[in-house]
Design an enzyme around this catalytic site. Structure first.
Site, PDB file in Angstrom:
ATOM      1  N   HIS A   1      -8.772  -6.802   4.309  1.00  0.00           N
ATOM      2  CA  HIS A   1      -8.559  -6.113   5.573  1.00  0.00           C
ATOM      3  C   HIS A   1      -9.913  -5.649   6.090  1.00  0.00           C
ATOM      4  CE1 HIS A   1      -4.028  -4.877   5.174  1.00  0.00           C
ATOM      5  NE2 HIS A   1      -4.212  -6.171   5.327  1.00  0.00           N
TER       6      HIS A   1
ATOM      7  N   LYS B   1      -6.968   2.627  -2.306  1.00  0.00           N
ATOM      8  CA  LYS B   1      -7.614   3.505  -1.340  1.00  0.00           C
ATOM      9  C   LYS B   1      -8.318   4.614  -2.110  1.00  0.00           C
ATOM     10  CE  LYS B   1      -6.750   5.713   3.132  1.00  0.00           C
ATOM     11  NZ  LYS B   1      -5.772   5.924   4.208  1.00  0.00           N
TER      12      LYS B   1
ATOM     13  N   ASP C   1     -10.379   3.856  10.535  1.00  0.00           N
ATOM     14  CA  ASP C   1      -9.766   2.690  11.187  1.00  0.00           C
ATOM     15  C   ASP C   1     -10.145   2.560  12.652  1.00  0.00           C
ATOM     16  OD1 ASP C   1      -8.187   1.430   9.052  1.00  0.00           O
ATOM     17  OD2 ASP C   1      -7.152   3.339   8.990  1.00  0.00           O
TER      18      ASP C   1
ATOM     19  N   ASP D   1      -7.203  -4.232  10.327  1.00  0.00           N
ATOM     20  CA  ASP D   1      -6.452  -2.983  10.183  1.00  0.00           C
ATOM     21  C   ASP D   1      -7.206  -1.864  10.893  1.00  0.00           C
ATOM     22  OD1 ASP D   1      -4.820  -0.913   9.521  1.00  0.00           O
ATOM     23  OD2 ASP D   1      -5.148  -1.019   7.349  1.00  0.00           O
TER      24      ASP D   1
ATOM     25  N   ASP E   1     -12.087   6.566   6.073  1.00  0.00           N
ATOM     26  CA  ASP E   1     -11.209   5.463   6.479  1.00  0.00           C
ATOM     27  C   ASP E   1     -10.522   5.802   7.796  1.00  0.00           C
ATOM     28  OD1 ASP E   1      -9.714   3.090   6.330  1.00  0.00           O
ATOM     29  OD2 ASP E   1      -8.044   4.155   5.423  1.00  0.00           O
TER      30      ASP E   1
ATOM     31  N   ASP F   1      -9.901  -3.557   1.327  1.00  0.00           N
ATOM     32  CA  ASP F   1     -10.004  -2.999   2.673  1.00  0.00           C
ATOM     33  C   ASP F   1     -11.347  -2.281   2.727  1.00  0.00           C
ATOM     34  OD1 ASP F   1      -9.918  -0.907   4.750  1.00  0.00           O
ATOM     35  OD2 ASP F   1      -7.829  -1.497   5.025  1.00  0.00           O
TER      36      ASP F   1
ATOM     37  N   HIS G   1     -11.673   1.486   2.419  1.00  0.00           N
ATOM     38  CA  HIS G   1     -11.005   2.188   1.329  1.00  0.00           C
ATOM     39  C   HIS G   1     -11.897   2.452   0.124  1.00  0.00           C
ATOM     40  CE1 HIS G   1      -6.585   1.281   2.641  1.00  0.00           C
ATOM     41  NE2 HIS G   1      -7.308   1.866   3.581  1.00  0.00           N
TER      42      HIS G   1
ATOM     43  N   GLU H   1      -2.978  -2.893  -2.552  1.00  0.00           N
ATOM     44  CA  GLU H   1      -4.135  -2.391  -1.808  1.00  0.00           C
ATOM     45  C   GLU H   1      -4.476  -0.964  -2.250  1.00  0.00           C
ATOM     46  OE1 GLU H   1      -5.418  -1.427   2.846  1.00  0.00           O
ATOM     47  OE2 GLU H   1      -3.428  -2.227   2.368  1.00  0.00           O
TER      48      GLU H   1
ATOM     49  N   TRP I   1       0.867  -1.183   0.000  1.00  0.00           N
ATOM     50  CA  TRP I   1       0.000   0.000   0.000  1.00  0.00           C
ATOM     51  C   TRP I   1       0.900   1.229   0.000  1.00  0.00           C
ATOM     52  CZ3 TRP I   1      -0.306   4.145   3.419  1.00  0.00           C
ATOM     53  CH2 TRP I   1      -1.318   5.071   3.126  1.00  0.00           C
TER      54      TRP I   1
END
Length: 415
Positions: free
Chosen positions: A280, A221, A290, A320, A288, A253, A256, A219, A180
Protein backbone atom coordinates in the site's frame (compact mmCIF):
# COMPACT_ATOMS: atom_id res chain seq x y z
CA UNK A 1 12.69 16.04 -34.20
CA UNK A 2 9.80 16.16 -31.74
CA UNK A 3 10.32 16.35 -28.00
CA UNK A 4 9.36 12.70 -27.48
CA UNK A 5 11.78 11.46 -30.14
CA UNK A 6 14.52 13.58 -28.62
CA UNK A 7 13.73 12.15 -25.19
CA UNK A 8 13.96 8.62 -26.59
CA UNK A 9 17.39 9.41 -28.01
CA UNK A 10 18.53 10.92 -24.72
CA UNK A 11 17.49 7.81 -22.80
CA UNK A 12 18.97 5.56 -25.47
CA UNK A 13 22.27 7.30 -24.74
CA UNK A 14 22.27 5.80 -21.24
CA UNK A 15 21.09 2.39 -22.45
CA UNK A 16 17.36 2.68 -21.79
CA UNK A 17 14.73 1.68 -24.34
CA UNK A 18 11.77 4.03 -23.79
CA UNK A 19 9.34 1.89 -25.77
CA UNK A 20 10.08 -1.13 -23.58
CA UNK A 21 9.59 0.99 -20.46
CA UNK A 22 6.22 2.28 -21.67
CA UNK A 23 5.06 -1.22 -22.62
CA UNK A 24 5.83 -2.45 -19.10
CA UNK A 25 4.10 0.51 -17.47
CA UNK A 26 0.96 -0.01 -19.54
CA UNK A 27 0.57 -3.55 -18.20
CA UNK A 28 1.08 -2.78 -14.52
CA UNK A 29 -2.27 -2.49 -12.67
CA UNK A 30 -2.72 -0.13 -9.71
CA UNK A 31 -5.37 -1.03 -7.13
CA UNK A 32 -7.22 2.20 -6.32
CA UNK A 33 -9.02 2.36 -2.98
CA UNK A 34 -12.75 3.06 -3.07
CA UNK A 35 -12.73 4.80 0.32
CA UNK A 36 -11.20 8.06 -0.92
CA UNK A 37 -14.54 8.78 -2.58
CA UNK A 38 -16.58 9.02 0.63
CA UNK A 39 -14.06 9.57 3.44
CA UNK A 40 -14.16 5.90 4.51
CA UNK A 41 -17.85 6.15 5.43
CA UNK A 42 -19.00 2.95 3.71
CA UNK A 43 -22.59 1.89 3.11
CA UNK A 44 -23.37 -0.09 6.27
CA UNK A 45 -23.53 2.90 8.66
CA UNK A 46 -20.39 1.78 10.44
CA UNK A 47 -18.25 4.88 10.08
CA UNK A 48 -14.49 5.11 10.37
CA UNK A 49 -12.89 4.72 13.85
CA UNK A 50 -10.01 2.36 14.51
CA UNK A 51 -7.49 5.11 15.15
CA UNK A 52 -7.84 6.54 11.65
CA UNK A 53 -9.60 9.66 10.46
CA UNK A 54 -10.35 11.71 7.35
CA UNK A 55 -10.11 15.46 7.92
CA UNK A 56 -11.95 18.15 5.99
CA UNK A 57 -15.43 18.62 4.60
CA UNK A 58 -15.02 19.33 0.90
CA UNK A 59 -18.47 19.36 -0.73
CA UNK A 60 -19.77 16.60 -2.95
CA UNK A 61 -18.65 13.33 -1.41
CA UNK A 62 -20.31 10.15 -2.64
CA UNK A 63 -23.27 9.12 -0.47
CA UNK A 64 -24.22 5.78 -1.98
CA UNK A 65 -23.20 3.05 -4.42
CA UNK A 66 -24.43 4.84 -7.54
CA UNK A 67 -22.58 8.04 -6.74
CA UNK A 68 -19.38 6.31 -5.68
CA UNK A 69 -19.14 4.18 -8.80
CA UNK A 70 -19.80 7.17 -11.09
CA UNK A 71 -17.15 9.23 -9.30
CA UNK A 72 -14.69 6.37 -9.55
CA UNK A 73 -15.43 5.92 -13.24
CA UNK A 74 -14.77 9.61 -13.82
CA UNK A 75 -11.43 9.30 -12.03
CA UNK A 76 -10.51 6.22 -14.07
CA UNK A 77 -11.14 8.13 -17.28
CA UNK A 78 -8.28 10.47 -16.32
CA UNK A 79 -5.83 7.77 -15.24
CA UNK A 80 -3.77 5.87 -17.84
CA UNK A 81 -2.95 2.17 -17.70
CA UNK A 82 -4.56 -0.80 -15.98
CA UNK A 83 -6.60 -0.29 -12.84
CA UNK A 84 -8.30 -2.21 -10.06
CA UNK A 85 -10.69 -1.10 -7.35
CA UNK A 86 -9.93 -1.98 -3.73
CA UNK A 87 -13.10 -2.53 -1.68
CA UNK A 88 -13.73 -2.68 2.04
CA UNK A 89 -16.44 -4.98 3.33
CA UNK A 90 -18.29 -1.93 4.66
CA UNK A 91 -19.18 -1.10 1.04
CA UNK A 92 -21.84 -3.81 0.84
CA UNK A 93 -24.69 -3.05 -1.56
CA UNK A 94 -27.90 -4.02 0.20
CA UNK A 95 -31.35 -4.55 -1.24
CA UNK A 96 -34.08 -2.25 0.04
CA UNK A 97 -35.02 -3.14 3.62
CA UNK A 98 -32.00 -5.42 4.01
CA UNK A 99 -29.33 -4.72 6.65
CA UNK A 100 -27.27 -7.78 7.60
CA UNK A 101 -24.53 -7.39 10.17
CA UNK A 102 -20.89 -7.73 9.13
CA UNK A 103 -20.77 -11.34 10.28
CA UNK A 104 -23.69 -12.10 7.93
CA UNK A 105 -22.52 -10.55 4.62
CA UNK A 106 -22.51 -12.67 1.46
CA UNK A 107 -21.30 -12.43 -2.11
CA UNK A 108 -24.72 -11.19 -3.26
CA UNK A 109 -24.00 -7.95 -1.41
CA UNK A 110 -20.96 -7.40 -3.65
CA UNK A 111 -22.10 -8.86 -6.95
CA UNK A 112 -23.08 -5.33 -8.09
CA UNK A 113 -19.42 -4.37 -7.65
CA UNK A 114 -18.36 -7.34 -9.78
CA UNK A 115 -20.83 -6.28 -12.47
CA UNK A 116 -19.45 -2.74 -12.32
CA UNK A 117 -15.85 -3.92 -12.55
CA UNK A 118 -16.69 -6.05 -15.57
CA UNK A 119 -18.49 -3.12 -17.19
CA UNK A 120 -15.54 -0.72 -16.96
CA UNK A 121 -12.80 -3.33 -17.38
CA UNK A 122 -11.07 -3.35 -14.00
CA UNK A 123 -10.17 -5.91 -11.33
CA UNK A 124 -11.19 -5.96 -7.66
CA UNK A 125 -9.34 -6.40 -4.37
CA UNK A 126 -11.02 -6.82 -1.00
CA UNK A 127 -10.64 -6.15 2.73
CA UNK A 128 -12.60 -7.18 5.82
CA UNK A 129 -13.66 -4.02 7.70
CA UNK A 130 -12.62 -4.58 11.31
CA UNK A 131 -13.26 -1.04 12.49
CA UNK A 132 -16.09 1.47 12.79
CA UNK A 133 -18.48 -1.00 14.39
CA UNK A 134 -20.02 -1.55 17.87
CA UNK A 135 -18.36 -4.97 18.07
CA UNK A 136 -14.95 -3.34 18.29
CA UNK A 137 -14.65 -3.62 22.08
CA UNK A 138 -11.89 -1.70 23.90
CA UNK A 139 -10.07 -1.28 20.56
CA UNK A 140 -9.91 -5.07 20.13
CA UNK A 141 -11.31 -7.44 17.49
CA UNK A 142 -9.49 -10.67 16.55
CA UNK A 143 -7.33 -10.47 19.67
CA UNK A 144 -10.13 -9.74 22.11
CA UNK A 145 -10.31 -11.74 25.37
CA UNK A 146 -14.10 -11.59 25.00
CA UNK A 147 -15.02 -14.72 23.08
CA UNK A 148 -18.21 -13.29 21.56
CA UNK A 149 -16.28 -10.32 20.19
CA UNK A 150 -13.55 -12.50 18.76
CA UNK A 151 -16.04 -14.94 17.21
CA UNK A 152 -17.88 -12.06 15.52
CA UNK A 153 -14.73 -10.83 13.79
CA UNK A 154 -13.46 -14.29 12.90
CA UNK A 155 -16.74 -14.95 11.12
CA UNK A 156 -16.58 -11.56 9.38
CA UNK A 157 -13.10 -12.30 8.07
CA UNK A 158 -14.03 -15.81 6.95
CA UNK A 159 -17.02 -14.45 5.04
CA UNK A 160 -14.87 -11.70 3.54
CA UNK A 161 -12.46 -14.30 2.16
CA UNK A 162 -15.37 -16.26 0.67
CA UNK A 163 -16.72 -13.08 -0.91
CA UNK A 164 -13.28 -12.32 -2.36
CA UNK A 165 -13.13 -15.84 -3.78
CA UNK A 166 -16.55 -15.46 -5.40
CA UNK A 167 -15.51 -12.11 -6.90
CA UNK A 168 -12.46 -13.85 -8.33
CA UNK A 169 -14.66 -16.57 -9.82
CA UNK A 170 -16.98 -13.99 -11.35
CA UNK A 171 -14.13 -12.01 -12.90
CA UNK A 172 -11.80 -14.96 -13.63
CA UNK A 173 -9.12 -13.26 -11.58
CA UNK A 174 -7.13 -13.43 -8.36
CA UNK A 175 -8.37 -11.12 -5.59
CA UNK A 176 -6.04 -9.78 -2.93
CA UNK A 177 -7.80 -10.09 0.43
CA UNK A 178 -6.08 -8.06 3.14
CA UNK A 179 -6.71 -8.24 6.88
CA UNK A 180 -5.92 -5.15 8.95
CA UNK A 181 -7.18 -4.78 12.51
CA UNK A 182 -7.00 -1.77 14.85
CA UNK A 183 -6.23 -3.88 17.92
CA UNK A 184 -4.04 -2.27 20.54
CA UNK A 185 -3.89 -0.35 23.81
CA UNK A 186 -3.65 3.30 24.71
CA UNK A 187 -1.55 2.63 27.80
CA UNK A 188 1.45 0.40 28.47
CA UNK A 189 0.15 -3.20 28.54
CA UNK A 190 0.55 -5.68 31.35
CA UNK A 191 0.45 -8.58 28.89
CA UNK A 192 1.79 -8.25 25.36
CA UNK A 193 1.81 -11.91 24.47
CA UNK A 194 -1.72 -13.16 25.20
CA UNK A 195 -3.44 -10.82 22.72
CA UNK A 196 -0.99 -11.97 20.05
CA UNK A 197 -1.64 -15.61 20.82
CA UNK A 198 -5.38 -14.96 20.47
CA UNK A 199 -4.73 -13.16 17.18
CA UNK A 200 -2.68 -16.10 15.93
CA UNK A 201 -5.48 -18.49 16.88
CA UNK A 202 -8.02 -16.31 15.06
CA UNK A 203 -5.88 -16.09 11.93
CA UNK A 204 -5.27 -19.84 11.89
CA UNK A 205 -9.03 -20.40 11.83
CA UNK A 206 -9.64 -17.69 9.21
CA UNK A 207 -6.99 -19.14 6.87
CA UNK A 208 -7.87 -22.77 7.56
CA UNK A 209 -9.36 -23.26 4.09
CA UNK A 210 -7.35 -22.37 1.00
CA UNK A 211 -9.37 -20.51 -1.63
CA UNK A 212 -8.36 -20.76 -5.27
CA UNK A 213 -9.09 -17.18 -6.27
CA UNK A 214 -7.74 -15.39 -3.17
CA UNK A 215 -4.31 -13.99 -2.39
CA UNK A 216 -4.28 -13.67 1.41
CA UNK A 217 -2.29 -11.07 3.30
CA UNK A 218 -2.03 -9.39 6.70
CA UNK A 219 -1.12 -5.75 7.32
CA UNK A 220 0.84 -4.43 10.29
CA UNK A 221 0.89 -0.97 11.81
CA UNK A 222 3.20 0.76 14.26
CA UNK A 223 0.47 2.64 16.16
CA UNK A 224 -2.79 4.57 15.83
CA UNK A 225 -4.81 7.19 17.65
CA UNK A 226 -6.04 5.60 20.88
CA UNK A 227 -3.58 2.69 20.59
CA UNK A 228 -0.34 4.60 21.00
CA UNK A 229 1.40 2.24 23.42
CA UNK A 230 0.82 -1.20 21.93
CA UNK A 231 -0.25 -2.66 18.60
CA UNK A 232 -1.13 -6.35 18.59
CA UNK A 233 -0.55 -6.83 14.85
CA UNK A 234 2.99 -5.51 14.77
CA UNK A 235 5.36 -5.85 11.83
CA UNK A 236 7.36 -8.55 13.63
CA UNK A 237 4.22 -10.54 14.43
CA UNK A 238 2.80 -10.50 10.91
CA UNK A 239 6.14 -11.03 9.21
CA UNK A 240 6.74 -14.09 11.37
CA UNK A 241 3.19 -15.29 10.78
CA UNK A 242 3.42 -14.93 7.01
CA UNK A 243 6.83 -16.65 6.99
CA UNK A 244 5.36 -19.68 8.72
CA UNK A 245 1.95 -19.78 7.05
CA UNK A 246 2.09 -20.92 3.45
CA UNK A 247 -0.03 -18.79 1.13
CA UNK A 248 -0.27 -15.78 3.46
CA UNK A 249 1.73 -12.65 2.66
CA UNK A 250 2.90 -9.68 4.69
CA UNK A 251 1.49 -6.46 3.25
CA UNK A 252 3.75 -3.40 3.44
CA UNK A 253 2.13 0.00 3.96
CA UNK A 254 4.76 2.71 3.84
CA UNK A 255 2.84 4.75 6.42
CA UNK A 256 2.87 1.95 8.99
CA UNK A 257 6.45 2.18 10.19
CA UNK A 258 8.60 4.48 12.26
CA UNK A 259 9.39 7.67 10.29
CA UNK A 260 13.09 6.73 10.17
CA UNK A 261 12.37 3.35 8.55
CA UNK A 262 12.44 2.94 4.78
CA UNK A 263 9.61 0.82 3.43
CA UNK A 264 11.50 0.74 0.11
CA UNK A 265 14.36 -1.11 1.81
CA UNK A 266 11.93 -3.78 2.99
CA UNK A 267 10.97 -4.76 -0.56
CA UNK A 268 14.27 -6.39 -1.61
CA UNK A 269 14.49 -8.04 1.81
CA UNK A 270 11.11 -9.73 1.43
CA UNK A 271 11.78 -10.63 -2.21
CA UNK A 272 14.49 -12.98 -0.93
CA UNK A 273 11.80 -15.09 0.72
CA UNK A 274 8.36 -14.34 -0.79
CA UNK A 275 7.09 -14.68 -4.35
CA UNK A 276 4.61 -11.84 -3.78
CA UNK A 277 4.65 -8.59 -1.82
CA UNK A 278 1.37 -6.71 -1.39
CA UNK A 279 2.10 -2.99 -1.04
CA UNK A 280 0.00 0.00 0.00
CA UNK A 281 1.43 3.35 -1.04
CA UNK A 282 0.40 6.37 0.99
CA UNK A 283 2.02 9.61 2.18
CA UNK A 284 2.61 9.77 5.92
CA UNK A 285 3.21 13.26 7.26
CA UNK A 286 4.88 12.75 10.67
CA UNK A 287 2.62 9.73 11.24
CA UNK A 288 0.26 7.47 9.28
CA UNK A 289 -1.87 10.41 8.18
CA UNK A 290 -2.73 8.98 4.73
CA UNK A 291 -2.18 12.14 2.70
CA UNK A 292 -2.59 12.02 -1.09
CA UNK A 293 0.40 10.34 -2.73
CA UNK A 294 2.77 12.64 -4.61
CA UNK A 295 5.60 12.11 -7.08
CA UNK A 296 8.05 12.50 -4.22
CA UNK A 297 11.30 10.90 -3.08
CA UNK A 298 9.68 8.15 -1.01
CA UNK A 299 7.31 7.09 -3.78
CA UNK A 300 10.17 7.05 -6.28
CA UNK A 301 12.33 4.94 -3.95
CA UNK A 302 9.53 2.38 -3.55
CA UNK A 303 9.13 2.10 -7.29
CA UNK A 304 12.87 1.93 -7.93
CA UNK A 305 13.11 -1.15 -5.73
CA UNK A 306 10.18 -2.77 -7.51
CA UNK A 307 11.65 -2.16 -10.97
CA UNK A 308 15.36 -2.72 -10.35
CA UNK A 309 14.63 -6.10 -8.77
CA UNK A 310 12.42 -7.27 -11.64
CA UNK A 311 9.41 -7.39 -9.33
CA UNK A 312 6.67 -5.67 -11.34
CA UNK A 313 4.76 -8.96 -11.39
CA UNK A 314 5.56 -9.77 -7.76
CA UNK A 315 4.73 -6.51 -5.97
CA UNK A 316 0.96 -5.93 -5.91
CA UNK A 317 0.55 -2.16 -5.72
CA UNK A 318 -2.46 -0.59 -4.01
CA UNK A 319 -3.14 2.92 -2.74
CA UNK A 320 -4.38 3.98 0.67
CA UNK A 321 -5.13 7.62 1.41
CA UNK A 322 -8.23 9.64 2.25
CA UNK A 323 -8.31 13.40 2.11
CA UNK A 324 -11.63 15.14 2.71
CA UNK A 325 -10.17 18.64 2.36
CA UNK A 326 -9.81 18.61 -1.45
CA UNK A 327 -11.80 17.40 -4.44
CA UNK A 328 -11.93 13.65 -3.90
CA UNK A 329 -11.78 12.75 -7.59
CA UNK A 330 -8.74 14.95 -8.03
CA UNK A 331 -7.16 13.11 -5.09
CA UNK A 332 -7.70 9.76 -6.80
CA UNK A 333 -6.30 11.02 -10.09
CA UNK A 334 -3.30 12.83 -8.63
CA UNK A 335 -2.35 9.98 -6.29
CA UNK A 336 -2.60 7.25 -8.91
CA UNK A 337 -0.82 9.23 -11.62
CA UNK A 338 1.94 10.02 -9.11
CA UNK A 339 2.60 6.32 -8.54
CA UNK A 340 2.55 5.68 -12.28
CA UNK A 341 5.04 8.51 -12.78
CA UNK A 342 7.29 6.98 -10.14
CA UNK A 343 7.10 3.61 -11.88
CA UNK A 344 7.95 5.20 -15.21
CA UNK A 345 10.83 7.12 -13.63
CA UNK A 346 12.19 3.82 -12.31
CA UNK A 347 11.67 2.07 -15.64
CA UNK A 348 13.74 4.78 -17.33
CA UNK A 349 16.82 4.16 -15.18
CA UNK A 350 19.82 2.10 -16.40
CA UNK A 351 19.71 -0.26 -13.42
CA UNK A 352 22.17 -2.78 -14.87
CA UNK A 353 24.81 -0.08 -15.33
CA UNK A 354 24.20 1.29 -11.85
CA UNK A 355 24.46 -2.16 -10.29
CA UNK A 356 27.67 -2.85 -12.21
CA UNK A 357 29.21 0.36 -10.92
CA UNK A 358 28.26 -0.61 -7.37
CA UNK A 359 29.71 -4.11 -7.73
CA UNK A 360 32.98 -2.64 -9.04
CA UNK A 361 33.14 -0.24 -6.14
CA UNK A 362 32.92 2.71 -8.52
CA UNK A 363 30.68 4.75 -6.27
CA UNK A 364 31.69 8.01 -7.94
CA UNK A 365 30.29 6.86 -11.27
CA UNK A 366 27.19 5.44 -9.59
CA UNK A 367 26.44 8.70 -7.79
CA UNK A 368 27.06 10.87 -10.85
CA UNK A 369 24.83 8.68 -13.04
CA UNK A 370 22.03 8.81 -10.48
CA UNK A 371 22.20 12.59 -10.44
CA UNK A 372 22.46 12.99 -14.22
CA UNK A 373 19.29 10.93 -14.68
CA UNK A 374 17.32 13.53 -12.75
CA UNK A 375 17.59 16.11 -15.55
CA UNK A 376 16.71 13.82 -18.45
CA UNK A 377 13.42 14.71 -20.26
CA UNK A 378 11.19 12.44 -18.19
CA UNK A 379 8.19 14.76 -18.63
CA UNK A 380 8.19 14.32 -22.41
CA UNK A 381 7.99 10.54 -22.02
CA UNK A 382 5.15 10.82 -19.48
CA UNK A 383 3.26 13.15 -21.82
CA UNK A 384 3.65 10.68 -24.67
CA UNK A 385 2.37 7.88 -22.44
CA UNK A 386 -0.74 9.86 -21.49
CA UNK A 387 -1.38 10.61 -25.16
CA UNK A 388 -1.01 6.93 -26.09
CA UNK A 389 -3.54 6.05 -23.38
CA UNK A 390 -5.99 8.74 -24.54
CA UNK A 391 -6.07 10.52 -21.17
CA UNK A 392 -5.60 14.20 -20.42
CA UNK A 393 -2.14 15.63 -19.89
CA UNK A 394 -0.81 17.20 -16.71
CA UNK A 395 -2.16 20.73 -16.59
CA UNK A 396 -5.35 19.67 -18.40
CA UNK A 397 -7.14 16.93 -16.45
CA UNK A 398 -8.10 19.18 -13.55
CA UNK A 399 -10.43 21.16 -15.82
CA UNK A 400 -12.41 17.96 -16.42
CA UNK A 401 -12.63 17.30 -12.68
CA UNK A 402 -13.80 20.84 -11.96
CA UNK A 403 -16.45 20.63 -14.68
CA UNK A 404 -17.70 17.42 -13.06
CA UNK A 405 -17.72 19.22 -9.73
CA UNK A 406 -19.87 22.02 -11.13
CA UNK A 407 -22.30 19.71 -12.90
CA UNK A 408 -22.51 16.81 -10.42
CA UNK A 409 -20.73 17.17 -7.10
CA UNK A 410 -22.00 20.66 -6.30
CA UNK A 411 -25.58 19.39 -6.41
CA UNK A 412 -24.98 16.95 -3.55
CA UNK A 413 -25.52 17.84 0.07
CA UNK A 414 -22.87 16.54 2.44
CA UNK A 415 -24.27 14.16 5.03
Amino acid sequence: MGSFEKAKNDYKGIGVDVDVALAKLKEKPISIHCWQGDDVAGFDSGGIGGGIQATGNYPGKARNFEELKEDFKKACSLIPGKKRINLHASYSVFAEGERPNRNEIEYKHFSPWADYAREIGIGIDFNPTCFGHPMVKDNLTLSSPDEATRRFWVEHCKRSRQIANSIGEALNDKVLCNIWIPDGLKEIPADRMAPRMRLKESLDEIFDIKLANVIDCVESKVFGIGVESYTVGSNEFYLAYASGKQGVYNLLDNGHYHPTESAADKIPSLLCFFDKIPLHITRPVRWDSDHVVLFDDETRELCKEIVRNGALDKVLIGLDFFDASINRIAAWVLGTRSVQKALLYALLMPHDKLKAAQDKGDFTKMMVMMEDIKTLPFGDVWAAYCESQSVSQDGEWLDTVLEYERNVLSKRRNT
